[in-house]
Scaffold this motif. Structure first.
Motif, PDB file in Angstrom:
ATOM      1  N   ALA A 156       0.829  -1.206   0.000  1.00  0.00           N
ATOM      2  CA  ALA A 156       0.000   0.000   0.000  1.00  0.00           C
ATOM      3  C   ALA A 156       0.863   1.255   0.000  1.00  0.00           C
ATOM      4  CB  ALA A 156      -0.925   0.000   1.216  1.00  0.00           C
ATOM      5  N   THR A 157       1.936   1.246   0.784  1.00  0.00           N
ATOM      6  CA  THR A 157       2.850   2.395   0.810  1.00  0.00           C
ATOM      7  C   THR A 157       3.495   2.603  -0.541  1.00  0.00           C
ATOM      8  OG1 THR A 157       3.316   1.960   3.155  1.00  0.00           O
ATOM      9  CG2 THR A 157       4.864   3.371   1.974  1.00  0.00           C
ATOM     10  N   LEU A 158       3.877   1.518  -1.193  1.00  0.00           N
ATOM     11  CA  LEU A 158       4.514   1.614  -2.504  1.00  0.00           C
ATOM     12  C   LEU A 158       3.571   2.217  -3.535  1.00  0.00           C
ATOM     13  CD1 LEU A 158       6.983   0.902  -4.281  1.00  0.00           C
ATOM     14  CD2 LEU A 158       5.915  -1.315  -4.685  1.00  0.00           C
ATOM     15  N   THR A 159       2.353   1.718  -3.593  1.00  0.00           N
ATOM     16  CA  THR A 159       1.401   2.238  -4.578  1.00  0.00           C
ATOM     17  C   THR A 159       0.947   3.664  -4.242  1.00  0.00           C
ATOM     18  OG1 THR A 159      -0.414   1.189  -3.341  1.00  0.00           O
ATOM     19  CG2 THR A 159       0.564  -0.058  -5.152  1.00  0.00           C
ATOM     20  N   PHE A 160       0.961   4.023  -2.970  1.00  0.00           N
ATOM     21  CA  PHE A 160       0.543   5.366  -2.561  1.00  0.00           C
ATOM     22  C   PHE A 160       1.511   6.423  -3.070  1.00  0.00           C
ATOM     23  CE2 PHE A 160      -0.233   8.818   0.471  1.00  0.00           C
ATOM     24  CZ  PHE A 160      -1.614   8.872   0.434  1.00  0.00           C
ATOM     25  N   PHE A 178       4.057  16.077  -7.946  1.00  0.00           N
ATOM     26  CA  PHE A 178       4.564  15.532  -6.687  1.00  0.00           C
ATOM     27  C   PHE A 178       5.690  14.554  -6.987  1.00  0.00           C
ATOM     28  CE2 PHE A 178       4.585  12.753  -2.981  1.00  0.00           C
ATOM     29  CZ  PHE A 178       4.466  13.674  -1.940  1.00  0.00           C
ATOM     30  N   PRO A 179       6.771  14.565  -6.185  1.00  0.00           N
ATOM     31  CA  PRO A 179       7.896  13.656  -6.460  1.00  0.00           C
ATOM     32  C   PRO A 179       7.509  12.190  -6.301  1.00  0.00           C
ATOM     33  CG  PRO A 179       8.165  14.736  -4.328  1.00  0.00           C
ATOM     34  CD  PRO A 179       7.017  15.417  -5.013  1.00  0.00           C
ATOM     35  N   ILE A 180       8.183  11.350  -7.069  1.00  0.00           N
ATOM     36  CA  ILE A 180       7.964   9.909  -6.993  1.00  0.00           C
ATOM     37  C   ILE A 180       8.895   9.339  -5.920  1.00  0.00           C
ATOM     38  CG2 ILE A 180       8.029   7.729  -8.258  1.00  0.00           C
ATOM     39  CD1 ILE A 180       7.589   9.290 -10.823  1.00  0.00           C
ATOM     40  N   TRP A 181       8.297   8.830  -4.847  1.00  0.00           N
ATOM     41  CA  TRP A 181       9.083   8.276  -3.752  1.00  0.00           C
ATOM     42  C   TRP A 181       9.122   6.757  -3.767  1.00  0.00           C
ATOM     43  CZ3 TRP A 181       6.919  11.897   0.652  1.00  0.00           C
ATOM     44  CH2 TRP A 181       7.545  13.143   0.530  1.00  0.00           C
ATOM     45  N   ALA A 182       8.372   6.129  -4.667  1.00  0.00           N
ATOM     46  CA  ALA A 182       8.397   4.667  -4.736  1.00  0.00           C
ATOM     47  C   ALA A 182       9.789   4.190  -5.128  1.00  0.00           C
ATOM     48  CB  ALA A 182       7.363   4.172  -5.737  1.00  0.00           C
ATOM     49  N   PHE A 183      10.207   3.083  -4.528  1.00  0.00           N
ATOM     50  CA  PHE A 183      11.521   2.486  -4.760  1.00  0.00           C
ATOM     51  C   PHE A 183      12.657   3.445  -4.416  1.00  0.00           C
ATOM     52  CE2 PHE A 183       8.634   0.436  -7.864  1.00  0.00           C
ATOM     53  CZ  PHE A 183       8.629  -0.829  -7.303  1.00  0.00           C
TER      54      PHE A 183
END
Length: 320
Positions: A156-160, A178-183
């Motif tokens: 859920a955190t990853l997809t959020f 908004f910046p991409i924080w995934a991975f």
């Protein structure tokens, strides 16, 4: 004329003075020893023995039960002396990838632990000093992640925070990017805080609630403001539960696997993921064991705070 009757000398020697505990019989000690023996043997067999084997393998002792894994594994350094060799440790501590992952692990642990304890202190102090429905609601919400599996929370955190996630979609409605924080390690920190916060809130809040209200009122009567009361009275009196929450949080984060595996980058990453990669993907079990004992040493240093806190608590209660 009055006379006093005195006890015979033999009776005086056999009866211990009042308040002095009678010595335990040898049979009672034996029963207590054998009752405590099964869990000790269980821990020694399933925890202690594998740790000794793994440490021996990490220093190049590849015989006995380590023979099979030494035969299958690649890049295994065999002992050149009776005590072993430090070649595997030297290899890893001169490896730039390992050093980068070690640094990332330490930074993520420090930042995540500090954030968790800060939030737990804020919630606990609000519940202690203000109370009311809002404080109970806030503390209840902080416990919700305790009932959500770590795998689901990580996904859920990853997809959020992904490129097509909720935050970027909302910001895109207003023409913002908004910046991409995934991975990234930012998502690892967020996931670590999410999974570690419930226990810290429970531990810190219980410690703060145990502080007598009379002490707080006395500090206020002496002219201390809210900040001075918190710093000088409440937090010092709840120091032991806060330290215990800090150590448990840090140890849980430093050896975490699921959160950095799902949400972190391929490199650099935390040592929990790196150990799995070296063991399964790279087929280098000896190097993986070196990483495991590195994490063990870090966790042991953190656990020293836990031991100190318990010793201080026992000394304050007169048990030591």
């Amino acid at each position: 004329m009055t006379t006093t009757l005195q006890k015979p000398a033999e009776l005086q020697q056999t009866v211990p003075p009042a308040g002095v505990p009678r010595p335990k019989r040898l049979g009672q000690r034996a029963v207590g020893f054998f009752m405590a023996l099964p869990p000790i043997l269980l821990i020694a067999l399933f925890v202690g023995f594998p740790i000794v084997l793994a440490f021996g393998f990490s220093i190049g002792l590849t015989g006995g039960l380590n023979h099979t894994i030494a035969t299958i594994g690649q890049n295994v350094h065999e002992a050149d002396a009776w005590w072993g060799t430090l070649a595997a440790y030297q290899e890893m501590f001169t490896n730039k990838r390992f050093l980068g992952d070690l640094l990332v692990t330490v930074i993520v642990t420090l930042v995540s632990t500090a954030t968790v304890i800060f939030l737990a202190l804020g919630i606990g102090l609000y519940l202690k000093l203000k109370g009311g429905r809002m404080a109970r609601l806030l503390s209840g919400l902080a416990i919700v992640p305790l009932f959500i599996p770590v795998v689901i929370a990580s996904w859920a955190t990853l997809t959020f925070y992904s490129g097509t996630g909720f935050l970027r979609s909302v910001f895109a409605l207003f023409g913002l990017d908004f910046p991409i924080w995934a991975f990234t390690m930012v998502t690892v920190i967020i996931g670590s805080v999410w999974t570690s916060l419930p226990f810290a809130v429970l531990m810190v809040s219980s410690g703060l609630q145990s502080v007598p209200n009379a002490m707080i009122e006395a500090a206020r009567d002496a002219g201390a403001g809210s900040l001075r009361t918190i710093v000088s009275v409440i937090v010092p009196m709840a120091a032991v539960p806060i330290i215990i929450a800090t150590t448990f949080t840090a140890i849980g984060i430093v050896g975490s696997f699921t959160v950095p595996y799902f949400t972190g980058p391929n490199s650099p990453n935390m040592l929990g993921v790196d150990m799995s990669n070296y063991f399964s993907a790279f087929n280098q079990p000896q190097q993986s064991a070196v990483m495991a004992f590195t994490v063990f040493l870090i966790a042991s240093g953190i656990a020293a705070l836990y031991v100190w806190a318990n010793f201080r608590s026992a000394k304050k209660q007169g048990k030591v």
